[in-house]
Design a protein around this motif. Structure first.
Motif, PDB file in Angstrom:
ATOM      1  N   ASP A  55      -6.799  -4.126   2.074  1.00 39.72           N
ATOM      2  CA  ASP A  55      -6.171  -2.969   1.419  1.00 39.72           C
ATOM      3  C   ASP A  55      -7.038  -1.720   1.578  1.00 39.72           C
ATOM      4  O   ASP A  55      -7.522  -1.135   0.597  1.00 39.72           O
ATOM      5  CB  ASP A  55      -5.880  -3.255  -0.051  1.00 39.72           C
ATOM      6  N   PHE A  56      -7.185  -1.288   2.810  1.00 42.99           N
ATOM      7  CA  PHE A  56      -7.941  -0.079   3.127  1.00 42.99           C
ATOM      8  C   PHE A  56      -7.087   1.171   3.000  1.00 42.99           C
ATOM      9  O   PHE A  56      -7.626   2.276   2.905  1.00 42.99           O
ATOM     10  CB  PHE A  56      -8.485  -0.178   4.558  1.00 42.99           C
ATOM     11  N   ILE A  57      -5.768   1.011   3.012  1.00 46.69           N
ATOM     12  CA  ILE A  57      -4.858   2.146   3.187  1.00 46.69           C
ATOM     13  C   ILE A  57      -3.917   2.309   1.993  1.00 46.69           C
ATOM     14  O   ILE A  57      -3.888   1.496   1.078  1.00 46.69           O
ATOM     15  CB  ILE A  57      -4.027   1.984   4.470  1.00 46.69           C
TER      16      ILE A  57
ATOM     17  N   VAL B 273     -11.620   6.047   5.655  1.00 46.07           N
ATOM     18  CA  VAL B 273     -11.957   4.694   5.223  1.00 46.07           C
ATOM     19  C   VAL B 273     -11.963   3.743   6.413  1.00 46.07           C
ATOM     20  O   VAL B 273     -12.908   2.968   6.612  1.00 46.07           O
ATOM     21  CB  VAL B 273     -10.967   4.202   4.143  1.00 46.07           C
ATOM     22  N   ILE B 274     -10.916   3.813   7.225  1.00 49.16           N
ATOM     23  CA  ILE B 274     -10.826   2.927   8.388  1.00 49.16           C
ATOM     24  C   ILE B 274     -11.979   3.178   9.346  1.00 49.16           C
ATOM     25  O   ILE B 274     -12.564   2.238   9.892  1.00 49.16           O
ATOM     26  CB  ILE B 274      -9.468   3.112   9.086  1.00 49.16           C
ATOM     27  N   ARG B 275     -12.346   4.435   9.549  1.00 46.31           N
ATOM     28  CA  ARG B 275     -13.457   4.756  10.460  1.00 46.31           C
ATOM     29  C   ARG B 275     -14.757   4.129   9.967  1.00 46.31           C
ATOM     30  O   ARG B 275     -15.510   3.534  10.761  1.00 46.31           O
ATOM     31  CB  ARG B 275     -13.614   6.268  10.581  1.00 46.31           C
TER      32      ARG B 275
ATOM     33  N   ILE C  32      -9.879  -0.539  -1.251  1.00 47.29           N
ATOM     34  CA  ILE C  32     -10.371   0.843  -1.252  1.00 47.29           C
ATOM     35  C   ILE C  32      -9.219   1.843  -1.290  1.00 47.29           C
ATOM     36  O   ILE C  32      -9.336   2.910  -1.911  1.00 47.29           O
ATOM     37  CB  ILE C  32     -11.262   1.096  -0.017  1.00 47.29           C
ATOM     38  N   HIS C  33      -8.125   1.543  -0.632  1.00 48.56           N
ATOM     39  CA  HIS C  33      -6.899   2.343  -0.704  1.00 48.56           C
ATOM     40  C   HIS C  33      -7.121   3.831  -0.430  1.00 48.56           C
ATOM     41  O   HIS C  33      -6.741   4.694  -1.217  1.00 48.56           O
ATOM     42  CB  HIS C  33      -6.238   2.180  -2.073  1.00 48.56           C
TER      43      HIS C  33
END
Length: 321
Positions: free
Chosen positions: A47-49, A58-60, A10-11
């Protein structure tokens, strides 16, 4: 019939993630998420970040889904890099991932929201530490970059759950430690050195002696068939692969395996009947591509791949060439 939505890299693109979840039928209710199908689940491929502007959002979302028992999530190479960037080697005091300009540039968007040493940064890093490097159910497998069975077996032996301990995380950042190569293989994908004296020029003109491997490439017999990201494939030898590389190719009769990482281009496609990359550059201008997996499936099917449009909320299912 229970469905598992497989969602790749998602990055930091929170709007794309929200749209994909909406298209898949997920709805936010307070701090929890619901779906009309009560047994539906999600597996995130890591790969969330980095790259995108909304890492925290995204992390939340991912953490809310996990806390509600609706999702599992893998560690991607960007989470691994972040942990190494923010962790000092206790023997040297230096960060496990050097703070040079290239690494800063890759990590800059995360650092804007999560500065070094901040309390909320430590909380997110602690969450990342609990992410496994691989997931295996009775029906399918998931990994960020590569399911190399000997590496998975070794990691399973050392970690049991695929989650690195603090000591193992530190060791995985030291290039002279055997654990470094194991973690690199599953989180970043395998590479192999070309037979001497062969090399190739990458897209920036740099001469390289190692190639990335299409470990899912059934039927690959030579270097040209197994290599990735080589602008001129004719620079590679048209020579048979050594047996040790042939053994890393994912067997056609193994469980379906889902992965991201590779920034595929062109129309989404199934790479084989049991191995599927879903990363189509959502971190930049590409769409999130998901897969609706059912345990009843014997073979992966392109009709279950869903391309979520970037700018509007209409669901689009890719139906092949």
């Amino acid at each position: 019939m229970s469905i598992t939505d497989i969602i790749p890299d998602i990055h930091g693109q929170a709007d794309k993630l929200r749209l994909a979840l909406q298209n898949l039928g997920w709805r936010r209710n307070g701090t929890t998420w619901q779906h009309p199908e009560p047994n539906r689940q999600i597996v995130f491929l890591g790969d969330f970040i980095d790259r995108g502007p909304e890492n925290a959002a995204v992390i939340r979302i991912v953490r809310e889904l996990m806390d509600g028992g609706r999702a599992q999530a893998l560690m991607g190479n960007h989470e691994l890099n972040a942990l190494h960037y923010h962790t000092a080697d206790p023997e040297t005091g230096a960060p496990l991932r050097v703070h040079d300009q290239d690494n800063f540039d890759q990590h800059e968007n995360f650092l804007k929201e999560f500065p070094l040493g901040a309390k909320h940064t430590k909380d997110v890093l602690n969450w990342m530490r609990g992410l496994p490097l691989f997931i295996e159910t009775g029906d399918f497998r998931a990994v960020h970059a590569a399911w190399i069975q000997p590496a998975i077996d070794d990691l399973r032996h050392q970690t049991v759950t695929g989650i690195l301990s603090e000591e193992q995380l530190i060791r995985s950042g030291r290039k002279d430690d055997p654990l470094y190569d194991l973690v690199e293989a599953v989180a970043k994908g395998p590479e192999a050195r070309l037979p001497h004296p062969h090399s190739f020029q990458d897209k920036s003109g740099r001469v390289r002696h190692h190639v990335r491997l299409k470990w899912w490439g059934h039927g690959a017999q030579n270097w040209r068939q197994v290599a990735m990201s080589v602008p001129d494939i004719n620079q590679l030898p048209d020579a048979p692969l050594p047996n040790d590389l042939l053994k890393t190719i994912y067997p056609l009769d193994d469980k379906p395996v889902f992965f991201g990482h590779y920034w595929m281009s062109g129309p989404p496609e199934c790479h084989s009947t049991n191995a599927l990359c879903l990363d189509y550059s959502a971190g930049t201008d590409g769409p999130i591509v998901t897969y609706a997996y059912s345990a009843e499936e014997k073979h992966l099917n392109i009709s279950n791949m869903i391309v979520h449009p970037v700018h509007h909320a209409t669901r689009s299912t890719y139906s092949g060439h």
